[in-house]
Motif scaffolding. Structure first.
Motif, PDB file in Angstrom:
ATOM      1  N   ARG A 145      -5.315  -0.923 -29.666  1.00  0.00           N
ATOM      2  CA  ARG A 145      -4.740   0.316 -30.206  1.00  0.00           C
ATOM      3  C   ARG A 145      -3.278   0.477 -29.812  1.00  0.00           C
ATOM      4  NH1 ARG A 145      -6.507   5.506 -29.149  1.00  0.00           N
ATOM      5  NH2 ARG A 145      -5.186   5.902 -30.956  1.00  0.00           N
ATOM      6  N   LEU A 146      -2.775  -0.458 -28.989  1.00  0.00           N
ATOM      7  CA  LEU A 146      -1.402  -0.373 -28.459  1.00  0.00           C
ATOM      8  C   LEU A 146      -1.169   0.954 -27.748  1.00  0.00           C
ATOM      9  CD1 LEU A 146       0.625  -2.103 -31.310  1.00  0.00           C
ATOM     10  CD2 LEU A 146      -0.062  -3.056 -29.115  1.00  0.00           C
ATOM     11  N   ILE A 147      -2.126   1.335 -26.927  1.00  0.00           N
ATOM     12  CA  ILE A 147      -1.917   2.504 -26.063  1.00  0.00           C
ATOM     13  C   ILE A 147      -1.909   2.019 -24.611  1.00  0.00           C
ATOM     14  CG2 ILE A 147      -2.901   4.209 -27.646  1.00  0.00           C
ATOM     15  CD1 ILE A 147      -5.442   4.206 -25.846  1.00  0.00           C
ATOM     16  N   PRO A 148      -1.149   2.688 -23.734  1.00  0.00           N
ATOM     17  CA  PRO A 148      -1.112   2.241 -22.339  1.00  0.00           C
ATOM     18  C   PRO A 148      -2.410   2.565 -21.602  1.00  0.00           C
ATOM     19  CG  PRO A 148       0.285   4.160 -22.658  1.00  0.00           C
ATOM     20  CD  PRO A 148      -0.273   3.811 -24.000  1.00  0.00           C
ATOM     21  N   CYS A 149      -2.681   1.794 -20.565  1.00  0.00           N
ATOM     22  CA  CYS A 149      -3.839   2.119 -19.735  1.00  0.00           C
ATOM     23  C   CYS A 149      -3.485   1.921 -18.262  1.00  0.00           C
ATOM     24  CB  CYS A 149      -5.062   1.298 -20.106  1.00  0.00           C
ATOM     25  SG  CYS A 149      -4.882  -0.464 -19.909  1.00  0.00           S
ATOM     26  N   ASN A 150      -4.130   2.707 -17.440  1.00  0.00           N
ATOM     27  CA  ASN A 150      -4.036   2.576 -15.985  1.00  0.00           C
ATOM     28  C   ASN A 150      -5.422   2.211 -15.491  1.00  0.00           C
ATOM     29  OD1 ASN A 150      -1.281   3.874 -15.055  1.00  0.00           O
ATOM     30  ND2 ASN A 150      -2.063   5.058 -16.771  1.00  0.00           N
ATOM     31  N   LEU A 151      -5.522   1.103 -14.803  1.00  0.00           N
ATOM     32  CA  LEU A 151      -6.830   0.646 -14.331  1.00  0.00           C
ATOM     33  C   LEU A 151      -6.845   0.653 -12.816  1.00  0.00           C
ATOM     34  CD1 LEU A 151      -7.167  -2.563 -16.555  1.00  0.00           C
ATOM     35  CD2 LEU A 151      -7.838  -0.237 -17.144  1.00  0.00           C
ATOM     36  N   GLU A 152      -7.880   1.258 -12.235  1.00  0.00           N
ATOM     37  CA  GLU A 152      -8.123   1.154 -10.790  1.00  0.00           C
ATOM     38  C   GLU A 152      -9.429   0.412 -10.634  1.00  0.00           C
ATOM     39  OE1 GLU A 152      -4.787   2.673  -8.962  1.00  0.00           O
ATOM     40  OE2 GLU A 152      -6.574   1.956  -7.918  1.00  0.00           O
ATOM     41  N   LEU A 153      -9.364  -0.819 -10.171  1.00  0.00           N
ATOM     42  CA  LEU A 153     -10.556  -1.661 -10.156  1.00  0.00           C
ATOM     43  C   LEU A 153     -11.012  -1.879  -8.717  1.00  0.00           C
ATOM     44  CD1 LEU A 153      -9.243  -4.024 -12.946  1.00  0.00           C
ATOM     45  CD2 LEU A 153     -10.572  -1.943 -13.187  1.00  0.00           C
ATOM     46  N   GLY A 154     -11.757  -2.884  -8.493  1.00  0.00           N
ATOM     47  CA  GLY A 154     -12.372  -3.035  -7.168  1.00  0.00           C
ATOM     48  C   GLY A 154     -11.456  -3.650  -6.128  1.00  0.00           C
ATOM     49  N   GLY A 155     -12.056  -3.985  -5.016  1.00  0.00           N
ATOM     50  CA  GLY A 155     -11.318  -4.618  -3.926  1.00  0.00           C
ATOM     51  C   GLY A 155     -12.203  -5.587  -3.171  1.00  0.00           C
ATOM     52  N   LYS A 156     -11.586  -6.428  -2.383  1.00  0.00           N
ATOM     53  CA  LYS A 156     -12.301  -7.310  -1.448  1.00  0.00           C
ATOM     54  C   LYS A 156     -11.463  -7.273  -0.178  1.00  0.00           C
ATOM     55  CE  LYS A 156     -15.720  -9.755  -0.378  1.00  0.00           C
ATOM     56  NZ  LYS A 156     -17.061  -9.144  -0.426  1.00  0.00           N
ATOM     57  N   ASP A 157     -11.383  -6.070   0.384  1.00  0.00           N
ATOM     58  CA  ASP A 157     -10.314  -5.792   1.339  1.00  0.00           C
ATOM     59  C   ASP A 157     -10.576  -6.408   2.713  1.00  0.00           C
ATOM     60  OD1 ASP A 157      -9.452  -4.432  -0.828  1.00  0.00           O
ATOM     61  OD2 ASP A 157      -9.566  -2.433   0.042  1.00  0.00           O
ATOM     62  N   PRO A 158      -9.587  -7.172   3.216  1.00  0.00           N
ATOM     63  CA  PRO A 158      -9.750  -7.852   4.502  1.00  0.00           C
ATOM     64  C   PRO A 158      -9.303  -6.995   5.675  1.00  0.00           C
ATOM     65  CG  PRO A 158      -7.693  -8.533   3.497  1.00  0.00           C
ATOM     66  CD  PRO A 158      -8.317  -7.516   2.561  1.00  0.00           C
ATOM     67  N   CYS A 159      -9.850  -7.305   6.846  1.00  0.00           N
ATOM     68  CA  CYS A 159      -9.334  -6.728   8.088  1.00  0.00           C
ATOM     69  C   CYS A 159      -9.135  -7.878   9.067  1.00  0.00           C
ATOM     70  CB  CYS A 159     -10.321  -5.715   8.667  1.00  0.00           C
ATOM     71  SG  CYS A 159      -9.772  -5.048  10.258  1.00  0.00           S
ATOM     72  N   ILE A 160      -7.948  -7.948   9.667  1.00  0.00           N
ATOM     73  CA  ILE A 160      -7.661  -8.979  10.675  1.00  0.00           C
ATOM     74  C   ILE A 160      -7.702  -8.323  12.050  1.00  0.00           C
ATOM     75  CG2 ILE A 160      -5.867 -10.529  11.588  1.00  0.00           C
ATOM     76  CD1 ILE A 160      -4.932 -10.954   8.692  1.00  0.00           C
ATOM     77  N   VAL A 161      -8.444  -8.931  12.968  1.00  0.00           N
ATOM     78  CA  VAL A 161      -8.492  -8.464  14.364  1.00  0.00           C
ATOM     79  C   VAL A 161      -7.912  -9.575  15.222  1.00  0.00           C
ATOM     80  CG1 VAL A 161      -9.996  -7.709  16.241  1.00  0.00           C
ATOM     81  CG2 VAL A 161     -10.558  -7.085  13.877  1.00  0.00           C
ATOM     82  N   THR A 162      -6.830  -9.277  15.940  1.00  0.00           N
ATOM     83  CA  THR A 162      -6.154 -10.341  16.690  1.00  0.00           C
ATOM     84  C   THR A 162      -6.736 -10.465  18.102  1.00  0.00           C
ATOM     85  OG1 THR A 162      -4.424  -8.979  17.672  1.00  0.00           O
ATOM     86  CG2 THR A 162      -4.019  -9.804  15.437  1.00  0.00           C
ATOM     87  N   GLN A 163      -6.296 -11.523  18.780  1.00  0.00           N
ATOM     88  CA  GLN A 163      -6.785 -11.825  20.135  1.00  0.00           C
ATOM     89  C   GLN A 163      -6.467 -10.690  21.104  1.00  0.00           C
ATOM     90  OE1 GLN A 163      -4.926 -15.335  21.690  1.00  0.00           O
ATOM     91  NE2 GLN A 163      -6.517 -15.668  23.223  1.00  0.00           N
ATOM     92  N   SER A 164      -5.320 -10.042  20.872  1.00  0.00           N
ATOM     93  CA  SER A 164      -4.868  -9.022  21.823  1.00  0.00           C
ATOM     94  C   SER A 164      -5.436  -7.629  21.524  1.00  0.00           C
ATOM     95  CB  SER A 164      -3.335  -8.949  21.787  1.00  0.00           C
ATOM     96  OG  SER A 164      -2.920  -8.650  20.469  1.00  0.00           O
ATOM     97  N   ALA A 165      -6.204  -7.512  20.446  1.00  0.00           N
ATOM     98  CA  ALA A 165      -6.671  -6.168  20.020  1.00  0.00           C
ATOM     99  C   ALA A 165      -7.627  -5.564  21.045  1.00  0.00           C
ATOM    100  CB  ALA A 165      -7.374  -6.284  18.677  1.00  0.00           C
ATOM    101  N   ASP A 166      -7.649  -4.248  21.078  1.00  0.00           N
ATOM    102  CA  ASP A 166      -8.670  -3.513  21.823  1.00  0.00           C
ATOM    103  C   ASP A 166      -9.957  -3.663  20.989  1.00  0.00           C
ATOM    104  OD1 ASP A 166     -10.475  -1.526  22.511  1.00  0.00           O
ATOM    105  OD2 ASP A 166      -8.920  -0.052  23.013  1.00  0.00           O
ATOM    106  N   LEU A 167     -10.883  -4.457  21.488  1.00  0.00           N
ATOM    107  CA  LEU A 167     -12.036  -4.827  20.652  1.00  0.00           C
ATOM    108  C   LEU A 167     -12.967  -3.651  20.394  1.00  0.00           C
ATOM    109  CD1 LEU A 167     -12.931  -8.400  21.956  1.00  0.00           C
ATOM    110  CD2 LEU A 167     -11.474  -7.738  20.039  1.00  0.00           C
ATOM    111  N   ASP A 168     -13.014  -2.727  21.326  1.00  0.00           N
ATOM    112  CA  ASP A 168     -13.858  -1.562  21.103  1.00  0.00           C
ATOM    113  C   ASP A 168     -13.297  -0.722  19.952  1.00  0.00           C
ATOM    114  OD1 ASP A 168     -16.291  -0.453  22.326  1.00  0.00           O
ATOM    115  OD2 ASP A 168     -15.040   1.362  22.307  1.00  0.00           O
TER     116      ASP A 168
END
Ligand code: NDP
Length: 477
Positions: A222-245
Motif C-alpha cells: 500500500r506504500l504506507i509507512p510502518c513501525n515494527l517492534e519485534l522480539g529480542g534475544k537479549d544477552p547479559c554479560i557477567v564479567t570476572q570482577s562482577a559482584d556475583l550476588d
C-alpha cells in the motif's frame, strides 16, 4: 464468535465477535471523518480532552487491572495496568505541548532569501495499531496514546488472546465523546489486522518477527509507512570482577519477570569462565525462591503462560537444548496446575549457539548460561544474533561495564543491572537493531513524530524569476 481461554484454567470463559472487513472499513471511515476536527483542536485542545480521559481511567484503574490480570494470568504488573496507563497519559499531557512547540517554524530561506518558509507538521489521519498478548494494554497504548496527542485518529486491533482489558479500557474512552470519535478498536485475529492495514495511513505493530514481516509486506503493497517492534534475544554479560550476588539477582529478575514474556527479557547469559560455576550456583539458589501464583493471582512472583501454546514453544527450546547436550540446573518441566500452564525459572548450562534456546526468541522463564574466556569473545557472542533490542553488562566497575556495553549492537544497553527500559520513557528514545524492530523509536520525543509529516508553505516575497533571464553556462562566450 471466537472463544477466549482463561490462562489460569485453560478453559474458555469469554468470547469476542470478530469484526468483518466491512466493519473495519466502516469504523475506519468514521474515524477519518472525525480526525480533522481533532487535529484542528491543536495540542492544547487535545490535552484538555485527554485530561478528562485521564480522570475516567483513574476511576476505573482497579477494574482495568483486574481485566488485565484475567487476560494475562495475573501477576503484580497486571494489577497496576490502570495506573501505568494513567502515567502514560499524564506524562504526555506534560510533554506534548513542549514537544509540539518546537516543531513549527516561520523563517526566510537562506538559499532563496526572498522566500518565506512556513513549516508545519500535520498528523497522519488514521494510525492502525496492532498489538500482542503480552502486556496487552501497555503495548497497545504505547503507540496509541502519542498518536492521539499528535492529532491522529487510532484504530486498534488487539490480540484475540487478550481482549478483556481492551474492553475495560474502552469503557473509559466512551465516557469522553470527543475521544471516542477518534479512538476505536476492532476485535479479531490476523485477518482483522490485515483489514486494518488496508484502511490505515500508517501502522504500528508489536509482535513476532514472522507476523511483523507479513505486516511490513502488506504496508509496502500500500506504500504506507510502518513501525515494527519485534522480539529480542537479549544477552547479559557477567564479567570476572562482577559482584556475583548482584549479577544473579539482576539476571533472575530480568529473565523471569512476567514469566519471561517480555520482549526485552534477558534470554542469554555469558559469564566469565572462572566465575561461571559460582554464578550458576547463586542463580539456582535464588531461582528456587521464585514462587508461582497458581494459588492466588495476587501472590507469588510469576504466573502461567498467558497464551497456552507459548508453553509448547518454550518446551521445544528446552528439548532441543537437551538433545544437543545442555544440562538443566533447575526447572525445565512445564507444569499444569488448575488448568494453567506454568514453568518455574529454568537455568540451563552447557549451551551452545547451535541451540534454538540461544538463537530464537524463547519468551519464557529460561536462563541459558554459557562460559566465555576473553572480553572479545563475550562481545562476539553477545553480537552473534539477528536481534538487537537490549543487552546488559554487569561488571566490577561501571567503567568496565560501559567499555563492554559500547561494543554491543542493540538499542538499549543496561549497565550494572537488567531491565532498565522504563528509565527512558518519553524523554529518551532508542532504536531497535536487526530483527528487533523497524522504524522510529517508540519512546522518547521521536515516538510522537512518527505520526507527523512535515509540510512547508513557501511564499515568494520578492519579484518572480523570468525564464528569459535564465542563461546557459557559457552562452555568449
Ligand atoms: P504475533 O506476532 O503473533 O501477533 C501480534 C499481533 O498481530 C496480534 O494482534 C495478532 O493477532 C496480529 N496478527 C497476527 N497475524 C497477523 C497478520 N497476518 N497481519 C496482521 N496482524 C496479524 O505476536 P504475539 O501476539 O504472539 O506476541 C508475542 C510476540 O510479540 C513475541 O514474539 C514478542 O517478542 C513480541 N513482542 C515484541 C515487543 C517489542 O516491543 N519488541 C514487545 C512485546 C512483544 P492475534 O493475536 O489475534 O492472532
Amino acid at each position: 464468535m471466537l472463544e477466549v481461554i482463561n490462562p489460569r484454567t485453560g478453559v474458555p470463559d469469554h468470547a469476542i465477535e470478530p469484526a468483518t472487513r466491512a466493519d473495519v472499513a466502516a469504523k475506519a471511515a468514521a474515524l477519518k471523518a472525525a480526525q480533522p476536527a481533532w487535529e484542528a483542536m491543536g495540542v492544547g485542545g487535545r490535552c484538555g480532552v485527554m485530561a478528562r480521559w485521564l480522570q475516567a481511567v483513574k476511576a476505573q484503574a482497579m477494574a482495568i487491572g483486574e481485566a488485565d490480570a484475567q487476560d494475562t494470568g495475573g501477576c503484580h504488573t497486571s494489577y497496576l495496568q490502570g495506573f501505568i496507563t494513567m502515567g502514560n497519559i499524564g506524562g504526555w499531557l506534560e510533554d506534548a505541548p513542549r514537544a509540539f512547540a518546537a516543531l513549527d517554524w516561520d523563517t526566510m530561506s537562506t538559499s532563496m532569501p526572498s522566500v518565506r518558509v512556513q513549516s508545519q507538521v500535520v498528523a497522519y489521519p488514521l494510525v492502525g495499531v496492532i498489538s500482542p498478548w503480552n502486556a496487552p494494554l501497555m503495548l497497545a497504548l504505547l503507540d496509541a496514546v502519542p498518536a492521539l496527542f499528535a492529532g491522529s485518529a487510532v484504530l486498534l486491533k488487539p490480540s484475540e488472546v487478550t481482549p478483556r482489558v481492551i474492553e475495560a479500557l474502552f469503557a473509559t474512552v466512551r465516557q469522553v465523546p470527543e475521544l471516542a470519535a477518534v479512538f476505536d478498536y476492532v476485535a479479531g485475529a490476523g485477518d482483522v489486522g490485515q483489514a486494518v492495514i488496508e484502511q490505515a495511513d500508517t501502522i504500528c505493530f508489536t509482535g513476532s518477527v514472522p507476523t511483523g514481516r507479513k505486516v511490513a509486506v502488506a504496508c509496502a503493497e500500500r506504500l504506507i509507512p510502518c513501525n515494527l517492534e519485534l522480539g529480542g534475544k537479549d544477552p547479559c554479560i557477567v564479567t570476572q570482577s562482577a559482584d556475583l550476588d548482584r549479577a544473579a539477582t539482576a539476571v533472575l529478575r530480568g529473565a523471569v519477570y512476567a514469566t519471561g514474556q517480555v520482549c526485552y527479557s534477558v534470554e542469554r547469559v555469558y559469564v566469565q569462565r572462572s566465575v561461571h560455576d559460582e554464578f550458576v550456583a547463586r542463580l539456582v539458589e535464588k531461582a528456587a525462591e521464585v514462587r508461582l501464583n497458581a494459588d492466588n493471582p495476587r501472590a507469588g512472583h510469576i504466573g502461567p503462560f498467558t497464551h497456552g501454546p507459548q508453553a509448547d514453544i518454550v518446551a521445544g527450546h528446552i528439548a532441543d537444548a537437551l538433545a544437543k547436550g545442555a544440562t538443566i540446573e533447575c526447572g525445565g518441566q512445564v507444569e499444569v496446575i488448575g488448568g494453567g500452564r506454568y514453568l518455574r525459572p529454568t537455568v540451563l548450562t552447557g549451551v551452545t549457539h547451535q541451540m534454538l534456546i540461544m538463537q530464537d526468541e524463547t519468551f519464557g522463564p529460561c536462563i541459558p548460561v554459557m562460559a566465555y574466556d576473553s572480553e572479545d569473545e563475550a562481545v562476539a557472542l553477545a553480537n552473534d544474533t539477528r536481534f538487537g533490542l537490549t543487552a546488559s553488562v554487569i561488571a566490577g566497575t561501571a567503567e568496565e561495564a560501559e567499555r563492554i556495553g559500547r561494543r554491543i549492537n542493540a538499542g538499549g544497553i543496561f549497565l550494572q543491572d537488567t531491565f532498565l527500559t522504563f528509565a527512558k520513557l518519553r524523554t529518551f528514545g532508542s532504536d531497535s537493531f536487526g530483527w528487533s524492530g523497524y522504524g522510529a523509536p517508540r519512546i522518547g520525543p521521536e515516538s510522537l513524530r512518527r505520526f507527523l509529516r512535515r509540510k512547508s508553505l513557501l511564499t515568494q516575497t520578492g519579484p518572480v524569476a523570468d525564464i528569459r533571464d535564465d542563461h546557459h553556462l557559457g552562452e555568449g562566450a
